[in-house]
Design a protein around this motif. Structure first.
Motif, PDB file in Angstrom:
ATOM      1  N   TRP A  20       0.827  -1.206   0.000  1.00 16.57           N
ATOM      2  CA  TRP A  20       0.000   0.000   0.000  1.00 16.57           C
ATOM      3  C   TRP A  20       0.863   1.259   0.000  1.00 16.57           C
ATOM      4  N   GLN A  21       1.963   1.241   0.748  1.00 15.86           N
ATOM      5  CA  GLN A  21       2.857   2.398   0.774  1.00 15.86           C
ATOM      6  C   GLN A  21       3.449   2.645  -0.608  1.00 15.86           C
ATOM      7  N   PHE A  22       3.803   1.583  -1.327  1.00 14.54           N
ATOM      8  CA  PHE A  22       4.354   1.731  -2.675  1.00 14.54           C
ATOM      9  C   PHE A  22       3.313   2.311  -3.629  1.00 14.54           C
ATOM     10  N   ILE A  23       2.070   1.837  -3.532  1.00 10.81           N
ATOM     11  CA  ILE A  23       0.998   2.355  -4.390  1.00 10.81           C
ATOM     12  C   ILE A  23       0.783   3.838  -4.115  1.00 10.81           C
ATOM     13  N   ARG A  24       0.722   4.231  -2.856  1.00  9.70           N
ATOM     14  CA  ARG A  24       0.541   5.641  -2.505  1.00  9.70           C
ATOM     15  C   ARG A  24       1.719   6.484  -2.999  1.00  9.70           C
ATOM     16  N   PHE A  25       2.935   5.932  -2.899  1.00  9.12           N
ATOM     17  CA  PHE A  25       4.125   6.622  -3.380  1.00  9.12           C
ATOM     18  C   PHE A  25       4.012   6.895  -4.874  1.00  9.12           C
ATOM     19  N   MET A  26       3.571   5.914  -5.638  1.00  7.73           N
ATOM     20  CA  MET A  26       3.432   6.080  -7.080  1.00  7.73           C
ATOM     21  C   MET A  26       2.349   7.108  -7.405  1.00  7.73           C
ATOM     22  N   VAL A  27       1.236   7.085  -6.702  1.00  9.04           N
ATOM     23  CA  VAL A  27       0.150   8.047  -6.957  1.00  9.04           C
ATOM     24  C   VAL A  27       0.633   9.467  -6.680  1.00  9.04           C
ATOM     25  N   ILE A  28       1.326   9.663  -5.570  1.00  7.05           N
ATOM     26  CA  ILE A  28       1.833  10.997  -5.230  1.00  7.05           C
ATOM     27  C   ILE A  28       2.852  11.467  -6.266  1.00  7.05           C
ATOM     28  N   ASN A  29       3.714  10.572  -6.734  1.00  4.94           N
ATOM     29  CA  ASN A  29       4.696  10.946  -7.754  1.00  4.94           C
ATOM     30  C   ASN A  29       4.020  11.336  -9.061  1.00  4.94           C
ATOM     31  N   ILE A  30       2.974  10.631  -9.448  1.00  4.17           N
ATOM     32  CA  ILE A  30       2.251  10.969 -10.678  1.00  4.17           C
ATOM     33  C   ILE A  30       1.596  12.339 -10.538  1.00  4.17           C
ATOM     34  N   LYS A  31       1.007  12.606  -9.378  1.00  4.48           N
ATOM     35  CA  LYS A  31       0.394  13.920  -9.150  1.00  4.48           C
ATOM     36  C   LYS A  31       1.442  15.027  -9.214  1.00  4.48           C
ATOM     37  N   MET A  32       2.625  14.772  -8.658  1.00  4.79           N
ATOM     38  CA  MET A  32       3.697  15.769  -8.705  1.00  4.79           C
ATOM     39  C   MET A  32       4.156  16.000 -10.136  1.00  4.79           C
ATOM     40  N   LEU A  33       4.280  14.952 -10.924  1.00  3.93           N
ATOM     41  CA  LEU A  33       4.680  15.099 -12.321  1.00  3.93           C
ATOM     42  C   LEU A  33       3.674  15.918 -13.110  1.00  3.93           C
ATOM     43  N   ILE A  34       2.387  15.738 -12.829  1.00  2.00           N
ATOM     44  CA  ILE A  34       1.350  16.506 -13.512  1.00  2.00           C
ATOM     45  C   ILE A  34       1.469  17.980 -13.161  1.00  2.00           C
ATOM     46  N   VAL A  35       1.671  18.295 -11.895  1.00  4.75           N
ATOM     47  CA  VAL A  35       1.797  19.694 -11.463  1.00  4.75           C
ATOM     48  C   VAL A  35       3.027  20.330 -12.068  1.00  4.75           C
ATOM     49  N   VAL A  36       4.155  19.627 -12.049  1.00 10.82           N
ATOM     50  CA  VAL A  36       5.395  20.182 -12.604  1.00 10.82           C
ATOM     51  C   VAL A  36       5.281  20.364 -14.109  1.00 10.82           C
ATOM     52  N   SER A  37       4.665  19.416 -14.795  1.00 10.02           N
ATOM     53  CA  SER A  37       4.537  19.534 -16.256  1.00 10.02           C
ATOM     54  C   SER A  37       3.630  20.692 -16.652  1.00 10.02           C
ATOM     55  N   LYS A  38       2.645  21.048 -15.837  1.00 10.33           N
ATOM     56  CA  LYS A  38       1.786  22.197 -16.131  1.00 10.33           C
ATOM     57  C   LYS A  38       2.524  23.512 -15.961  1.00 10.33           C
ATOM     58  N   SER A  39       3.503  23.547 -15.063  1.00 14.36           N
ATOM     59  CA  SER A  39       4.204  24.797 -14.804  1.00 14.36           C
ATOM     60  C   SER A  39       5.295  25.076 -15.828  1.00 14.36           C
ATOM     61  N   HIS A  40       5.732  24.085 -16.580  1.00  9.70           N
ATOM     62  CA  HIS A  40       6.810  24.309 -17.555  1.00  9.70           C
ATOM     63  C   HIS A  40       6.272  24.411 -18.949  1.00  9.70           C
TER      64      HIS A  40
END
Length: 53
Positions: free
Chosen positions: A33-53
């Protein structure tokens, strides 16, 4: 009589802290479960960073 996880933790500084239930404790210690949550948070971060660039 209340269940153990429903009883407030009694302390001088923290009198409103709840003891986590059996399900919450199992989710916090489950590596899968910790690994799944880690992946979800990383995907959300990638989406936010990609919108800003």
């Amino acid at each position: 009589m209340k269940k153990e996880e429903e009883v407030n933790f009694q302390n001088e500084q923290f009198n409103l802290t709840m003891i986590p239930g059996k399900f919450a404790r199992s989710m916090r210690t489950c590596k899968i479960w910790q690994f799944i949550r880690f992946m979800v948070i990383n995907i959300k971060m990638l989406i936010v960073v990609s919108k800003s660039h």
